[in-house]
Design an enzyme around this catalytic site. Sequence first.
Site, PDB file in Angstrom:
ATOM      1  N   ASP A  15      38.929  32.456  39.971  1.00  0.00           N
ATOM      2  CA  ASP A  15      37.635  32.260  39.568  1.00  0.00           C
ATOM      3  C   ASP A  15      36.637  33.224  40.549  1.00  0.00           C
ATOM      4  O   ASP A  15      36.578  32.753  41.632  1.00  0.00           O
ATOM      5  CB  ASP A  15      37.102  30.702  39.950  1.00  0.00           C
ATOM      6  CG  ASP A  15      37.813  29.857  38.919  1.00  0.00           C
ATOM      7  OD1 ASP A  15      37.601  30.061  37.623  1.00  0.00           O
ATOM      8  OD2 ASP A  15      38.417  28.821  39.151  1.00  0.00           O
ATOM      9  N   ASP A  38      39.704  24.223  31.964  1.00  0.00           N
ATOM     10  CA  ASP A  38      39.503  24.501  33.234  1.00  0.00           C
ATOM     11  C   ASP A  38      38.492  23.481  33.830  1.00  0.00           C
ATOM     12  O   ASP A  38      37.415  23.397  33.652  1.00  0.00           O
ATOM     13  CB  ASP A  38      38.813  25.914  33.414  1.00  0.00           C
ATOM     14  CG  ASP A  38      38.666  26.352  34.906  1.00  0.00           C
ATOM     15  OD1 ASP A  38      39.192  25.522  35.987  1.00  0.00           O
ATOM     16  OD2 ASP A  38      38.141  27.679  35.147  1.00  0.00           O
TER      17      ASP A  38
HETATM   18 ZN    ZN Z   1      38.264  29.177  35.799  1.00  0.00          ZN
END
Ligand code: ZN
Length: 208
Positions: free
Chosen positions: A27, A167
């Site tokens: 991320d 997610d």
């Molecule tokens: Zn992610």
Amino acid sequence: MLSADFGNLQAEIDMVNRSEADWLHIDVMDGVFVPNISFGFPVLEYVKKLSQKPLDVHLMITQPEKFVKEVKAIGAFMMNIHYEACIHLHRTIQQIKEAGMQAGVTLNPSTPISLLEDIVSDVDMVLLMSVNPGFGGQRFIEHSVEKVVRLREMIDKKNARTLIEVDGGVNLETGKRLVEAGADILVAGNAVFKAENPTEMIHRLKQL
Ligand code: ZN
């Protein structure tokens, strides 16, 4: 990787290498698109050297089209960009594919599935956020399960092969329901890195 101990990144990535995980999900946050900053490309150069797993890069940034080359350079096989961050989504998807990567489009929890109607067949993956992006360790938003069901229907109706990844707040309990709803890939952060036995947790998640 967001939930990993960055002071022990090599050991954390080694654990993932030894585990049954299929991919390493990364991320990247810019402090503009999301209210937090995670890490940038110099750190990812290091991750590239250590990881034996394919890198699934999730850009939580504005103007992701500016970084296609950089994401390719760190060895990513999948580049996920946010629907909300792209005015010319179709063009950016083509740029990602031309660079030799798979392309994923990501939706925030408040962005409806119906907006994907005209692009879903052109992307390799849809990444549904089941928390608001920006921080690890947040509580799962229940509505996400129903979104997976509706996205699965849309993909099947179009005879597309688009994958569904989820997610945020994924653990054994939410993960089971997401798989039953039609999710193909689960991103687990805290559930894995804060577990007593992370490789065992990955094994159990893979059984869902
Ligand atoms: Zn992610």
